[in-house]
Design an enzyme around this catalytic site. Structure first.
Site, PDB file in Angstrom:
ATOM      1  CG  ASN A   6      -1.730   1.229   1.398  1.00 35.86           C
ATOM      2  OD1 ASN A   6      -1.779   2.064   0.489  1.00 35.86           O
ATOM      3  ND2 ASN A   6      -2.382   1.367   2.536  1.00 35.86           N
ATOM      4  CE  LYS A   8      -0.120   3.210   4.794  1.00 33.71           C
ATOM      5  NZ  LYS A   8      -0.025   3.305   6.240  1.00 33.71           N
ATOM      6  CG  HIS A  92      -5.736   1.881   5.340  1.00 37.19           C
ATOM      7  ND1 HIS A  92      -5.273   2.813   6.237  1.00 37.19           N
ATOM      8  CD2 HIS A  92      -4.726   0.991   5.165  1.00 37.19           C
ATOM      9  CE1 HIS A  92      -4.027   2.506   6.568  1.00 37.19           C
ATOM     10  NE2 HIS A  92      -3.674   1.405   5.936  1.00 37.19           N
ATOM     11  CD  GLU A  94      -2.864   5.464   6.763  1.00 36.62           C
ATOM     12  OE1 GLU A  94      -2.905   5.519   5.521  1.00 36.62           O
ATOM     13  OE2 GLU A  94      -1.928   4.934   7.395  1.00 36.62           O
ATOM     14  CD  GLU A 164      -3.236  -2.353   7.382  1.00 39.08           C
ATOM     15  OE1 GLU A 164      -2.193  -2.647   6.803  1.00 39.08           O
ATOM     16  OE2 GLU A 164      -3.822  -1.280   7.201  1.00 39.08           O
ATOM     17  N   GLY A 170       2.861   2.336  10.776  1.00 39.29           N
ATOM     18  CA  GLY A 170       3.825   3.421  10.595  1.00 39.29           C
ATOM     19  C   GLY A 170       4.570   3.808  11.866  1.00 39.29           C
ATOM     20  CB  SER A 210       5.608  -1.747  11.961  1.00 38.93           C
ATOM     21  OG  SER A 210       5.213  -0.410  12.216  1.00 38.93           O
ATOM     22  N   GLY A 231       3.038  -1.155   4.219  1.00 45.36           N
ATOM     23  CA  GLY A 231       3.056   0.277   3.947  1.00 45.36           C
ATOM     24  C   GLY A 231       4.466   0.738   3.610  1.00 45.36           C
TER      25      GLY A 231
HETATM   26  P1  13P Z   1       3.296   0.389   7.629  1.00 50.14           P
HETATM   27  O1  13P Z   1       3.783  -0.909   7.033  1.00 50.14           O
HETATM   28  O2  13P Z   1       4.013   1.594   7.138  1.00 50.14           O
HETATM   29  O3  13P Z   1       3.196   0.308   9.121  1.00 50.14           O
HETATM   30  O4  13P Z   1       1.784   0.590   7.097  1.00 50.14           O
HETATM   31  C1  13P Z   1       0.882  -0.448   7.226  1.00 50.14           C
HETATM   32  C2  13P Z   1      -0.343  -0.104   6.470  1.00 50.14           C
HETATM   33  O5  13P Z   1      -1.099   0.776   6.845  1.00 50.14           O
HETATM   34  C3  13P Z   1      -0.598  -0.832   5.223  1.00 50.14           C
HETATM   35  O6  13P Z   1      -1.890  -0.595   4.756  1.00 50.14           O
END
Ligand code: 13P
Length: 251
Positions: A6, A8, A92, A94, A164, A170, A210, A231
């Site tokens: 992803n 983003k 997601h 976010e 997640e 992140g 992560s 991510g």
């Molecule tokens: P990270 O791998 O940066 O923690 O992000 C995970 C994520 O939100 C994937 O959709």
């Protein structure tokens, strides 16, 4: 096993082309692992041309639940299908936290995605407060049940879930293998209840938060963990390829 990146809101067209080419050459033949990258909307068309013939699939990060019409700034399932998307990430955290998406809205989108034969990657996960209060299992259960309300599938391959935990996204703070295994087992029970044992047992449940080349193998070897939604590490071709290699090693 499915490993999906992803991206983003990162990478303009030139950078997306460069990373896609890098991913294709770093991964080589992805089989037997399913691999996908999910770039921003404006990069999808160019990404698809580069992925052609690589065995790596493409997904989008969001879509609107309606067919078409007066929804300025939105993108439909048909549009995603037309540029070559196989997957679409829905709900997601976010989107839920920053843009106010609800379980009911995610369910509408999931139903619409299926209408266009996109495979939805439906995301769920608790906040740190919810985990600290001991509510993580009930929160995730409501998210799964309500986000999949009215969704009908005929085969396991038509739907993917991603767990997640918000506190792991992140932050560099990955959920422990035991925490992941426990929640994935819980989600497995719910999807078996919703779709029947035969279909539920085969639905891919990804872990996200992560994931990196150092922890991927442990996470992917856990019961009911069928891959990862990546991510930050998916923005680096070598790291993403190393995570795919970890998935291959436990497949
Ligand atoms: P990270 O791998 O940066 O923690 O992000 C995970 C994520 O939100 C994937 O959709």
């Amino acid at each position: 096993m499915l490993v999906a990146g992803n991206w983003k809101m990162n990478l303009d067209l030139a950078a997306a082309r460069q990373l896609t080419s890098g991913v294709v050459s770093a991964i080589g033949d992805p089989s037997p692992v399913d691999v996908a990258i999910c770039p921003p909307f404006v990069d999808l068309d160019a990404t698809f041309s580069i992925l052609h013939g690589s065995g790596i699939r493409m997904g989008a990060q969001n879509m609107h639940a309606s067919e078409s019409g007066a929804f300025t700034g939105e993108i439909s399932a048909a549009m995603l299908r037309a540029v070559g998307c196989h997957y679409v990430i829905l709900g997601h955290s976010e989107r839920r936290q920053i843009f106010g998406e609800t379980n009911a809205g995610v369910s509408e989108k999931t139903i619409q995605a299926r209408k266009y034969r996109l495979v939805p990657i439906v995301c769920v996960g608790e906040s740190l407060d919810e985990r600290n209060a001991g509510d993580h299992e009930s929160v995730v259960e409501s998210q799964v049940r309500e986000s999949l309300e009215g969704v009908a599938i005929e085969a396991s391959s038509e739907l993917v879930l991603a767990y997640e935990p918000v506190w792991a996204i992140g932050t560099g703070q990955t959920a422990s293998g035991d925490q992941v295994e426990e929640m994935h087992g819980h989600i497995r029970d719910i999807v078996e209840d919703l779709f029947g044992k035969e279909i539920g047992v085969g639905i891919a449940i990804l872990y996200g938060g992560s994931v990196n080349p150092g922890n991927a193998q442990d996470l992917f070897s856990r019961e009911d963990v069928n891959g990862g939604l990546i991510g930050g590490a998916s923005l680096n071709a070598e790291k993403f390829a190393a995570i795919v290699a970890a998935a291959k090693s436990v497949q």
